[in-house]
Design a protein around this motif. Sequence first.
Motif, PDB file in Angstrom:
ATOM      1  N   THR A   6       0.835  -1.203   0.000  1.00 28.18           N
ATOM      2  CA  THR A   6       0.000   0.000   0.000  1.00 28.18           C
ATOM      3  C   THR A   6       0.867   1.249   0.000  1.00 28.18           C
ATOM      4  OG1 THR A   6      -1.725  -1.175   1.229  1.00 28.18           O
ATOM      5  CG2 THR A   6      -1.853   1.226   1.216  1.00 28.18           C
ATOM      6  N   GLU A   7       1.854   1.299   0.898  1.00 23.26           N
ATOM      7  CA  GLU A   7       2.737   2.469   1.000  1.00 23.26           C
ATOM      8  C   GLU A   7       3.497   2.703  -0.297  1.00 23.26           C
ATOM      9  OE1 GLU A   7       2.990   4.742   3.359  1.00 23.26           O
ATOM     10  OE2 GLU A   7       1.614   3.747   4.735  1.00 23.26           O
ATOM     11  N   ARG A   8       3.989   1.633  -0.890  1.00 24.40           N
ATOM     12  CA  ARG A   8       4.774   1.755  -2.123  1.00 24.40           C
ATOM     13  C   ARG A   8       3.930   2.303  -3.269  1.00 24.40           C
ATOM     14  NH1 ARG A   8       8.807  -1.589  -4.545  1.00 24.40           N
ATOM     15  NH2 ARG A   8       9.395  -0.576  -6.478  1.00 24.40           N
ATOM     16  N   ILE A   9       2.738   1.740  -3.455  1.00 22.78           N
ATOM     17  CA  ILE A   9       1.869   2.211  -4.535  1.00 22.78           C
ATOM     18  C   ILE A   9       1.409   3.630  -4.255  1.00 22.78           C
ATOM     19  CG2 ILE A   9      -0.299   1.826  -5.772  1.00 22.78           C
ATOM     20  CD1 ILE A   9       0.091  -1.200  -5.132  1.00 22.78           C
ATOM     21  N   ARG A  10       1.048   3.934  -2.988  1.00 24.76           N
ATOM     22  CA  ARG A  10       0.627   5.292  -2.620  1.00 24.76           C
ATOM     23  C   ARG A  10       1.724   6.289  -2.971  1.00 24.76           C
ATOM     24  NH1 ARG A  10      -0.047   4.787   2.691  1.00 24.76           N
ATOM     25  NH2 ARG A  10      -2.263   4.320   2.620  1.00 24.76           N
ATOM     26  N   SER A  11       2.941   5.959  -2.607  1.00 23.21           N
ATOM     27  CA  SER A  11       4.072   6.838  -2.875  1.00 23.21           C
ATOM     28  C   SER A  11       4.273   7.044  -4.379  1.00 23.21           C
ATOM     29  CB  SER A  11       5.338   6.247  -2.243  1.00 23.21           C
ATOM     30  OG  SER A  11       6.437   7.053  -2.488  1.00 23.21           O
ATOM     31  N   GLU A  12       4.125   5.982  -5.156  1.00 20.05           N
ATOM     32  CA  GLU A  12       4.306   6.081  -6.601  1.00 20.05           C
ATOM     33  C   GLU A  12       3.201   6.909  -7.252  1.00 20.05           C
ATOM     34  OE1 GLU A  12       4.894   2.153  -8.204  1.00 20.05           O
ATOM     35  OE2 GLU A  12       6.819   1.920  -7.176  1.00 20.05           O
ATOM     36  N   VAL A  13       1.988   6.820  -6.724  1.00 22.57           N
ATOM     37  CA  VAL A  13       0.890   7.628  -7.255  1.00 22.57           C
ATOM     38  C   VAL A  13       1.110   9.099  -6.894  1.00 22.57           C
ATOM     39  CG1 VAL A  13      -1.583   8.129  -7.103  1.00 22.57           C
ATOM     40  CG2 VAL A  13      -0.797   5.757  -7.305  1.00 22.57           C
ATOM     41  N   LEU A  14       1.406   9.364  -5.620  1.00 25.21           N
ATOM     42  CA  LEU A  14       1.561  10.751  -5.184  1.00 25.21           C
ATOM     43  C   LEU A  14       2.778  11.433  -5.795  1.00 25.21           C
ATOM     44  CD1 LEU A  14       0.500  10.454  -1.450  1.00 25.21           C
ATOM     45  CD2 LEU A  14      -0.798  11.451  -3.338  1.00 25.21           C
ATOM     46  N   SER A  15       3.809  10.664  -6.134  1.00 18.97           N
ATOM     47  CA  SER A  15       4.985  11.245  -6.777  1.00 18.97           C
ATOM     48  C   SER A  15       4.833  11.261  -8.293  1.00 18.97           C
ATOM     49  CB  SER A  15       6.249  10.473  -6.397  1.00 18.97           C
ATOM     50  OG  SER A  15       6.205   9.154  -6.936  1.00 18.97           O
ATOM     51  N   GLN A  16       3.691  10.803  -8.767  1.00 18.81           N
ATOM     52  CA  GLN A  16       3.332  10.765 -10.178  1.00 18.81           C
ATOM     53  C   GLN A  16       4.213   9.834 -11.008  1.00 18.81           C
ATOM     54  OE1 GLN A  16       3.049  14.893 -11.321  1.00 18.81           O
ATOM     55  NE2 GLN A  16       1.358  15.239  -9.923  1.00 18.81           N
ATOM     56  N   GLN A  17       4.860   8.868 -10.336  1.00 14.19           N
ATOM     57  CA  GLN A  17       5.534   7.807 -11.072  1.00 14.19           C
ATOM     58  C   GLN A  17       4.493   6.931 -11.754  1.00 14.19           C
ATOM     59  OE1 GLN A  17       7.971   6.207  -7.831  1.00 14.19           O
ATOM     60  NE2 GLN A  17       9.763   6.694  -9.072  1.00 14.19           N
ATOM     61  N   LEU A  18       3.328   6.841 -11.148  1.00 12.48           N
ATOM     62  CA  LEU A  18       2.169   6.215 -11.775  1.00 12.48           C
ATOM     63  C   LEU A  18       1.208   7.352 -12.135  1.00 12.48           C
ATOM     64  CD1 LEU A  18       1.468   3.131  -9.458  1.00 12.48           C
ATOM     65  CD2 LEU A  18       2.332   3.096 -11.799  1.00 12.48           C
ATOM     66  N   PRO A  19       1.239   7.810 -13.380  1.00 15.83           N
ATOM     67  CA  PRO A  19       0.410   8.959 -13.770  1.00 15.83           C
ATOM     68  C   PRO A  19      -1.090   8.651 -13.760  1.00 15.83           C
ATOM     69  CG  PRO A  19       2.133   8.503 -15.417  1.00 15.83           C
ATOM     70  CD  PRO A  19       2.117   7.358 -14.446  1.00 15.83           C
ATOM     71  N   VAL A  20      -1.869   9.695 -13.762  1.00 18.04           N
ATOM     72  CA  VAL A  20      -3.320   9.589 -13.819  1.00 18.04           C
ATOM     73  C   VAL A  20      -3.707   8.686 -14.988  1.00 18.04           C
ATOM     74  CG1 VAL A  20      -5.426  10.893 -14.327  1.00 18.04           C
ATOM     75  CG2 VAL A  20      -3.744  11.827 -12.738  1.00 18.04           C
ATOM     76  N   GLY A  21      -4.655   7.791 -14.709  1.00 17.53           N
ATOM     77  CA  GLY A  21      -5.163   6.905 -15.749  1.00 17.53           C
ATOM     78  C   GLY A  21      -4.390   5.607 -15.927  1.00 17.53           C
TER      79      GLY A  21
END
Length: 193
Positions: A6-21
């Motif tokens: 959860t923490e890893r994915i959250r961090s990647e989303v918030l840092s935009q390593q995983l962009p919207v969509g």
Amino acid sequence: MREQITERIRSEVLSQQLPVGTRVREEALAKQFGVSRAPVRDALLQLTSEGLLVAKPNCGMSVAPLPDKAIQPLVVALRKRIESFSLARLFGRFESIDLEAHAEIVGRLKEACQAADLSQVVYYDMAFHRFIIDAADDRQLVSMWLPIVSRMMLNYSRHQNWMESYEEHAAIAEAIRAGDRQLSRRLLLENIL
């Protein structure tokens, strides 16, 4: 393991390593983390409840769109209230707080800022603030705070360099360590934008 995922994915989303969509696939994540699909599924459900992911029937999960800018002031105000309330409670429990653990987080944030590792900057920035929420010793505060902070765009662009973010957090930590309630509250509120 679920919490780490959860923490890893959250961090990647918030840092935009995983962009919207971006599609988020349970099977691929299970393989990436070397775990069964169950902890990944739990992590994705948690992040969906926080508003970072959206689930669409027959399409799976993907990174949620950015929140409407019109609600950003409301989200910021709510976060400030929760964190300043938690900070006041922290001082009420000051003797039982592990300030060395907080100092460790600040040190890790410094390393992440020096390395310009945005994913780790986001992770330790959130850990810094989560420490304050956890110190209030009320699980309800955490459950209210997480979706709010997850919906905020962490605004690192306001800094000339990421070390400025570290310096803000280090100043808050020092004020807390010194027992200065007013200064720590003022610095904390200035940090949340």
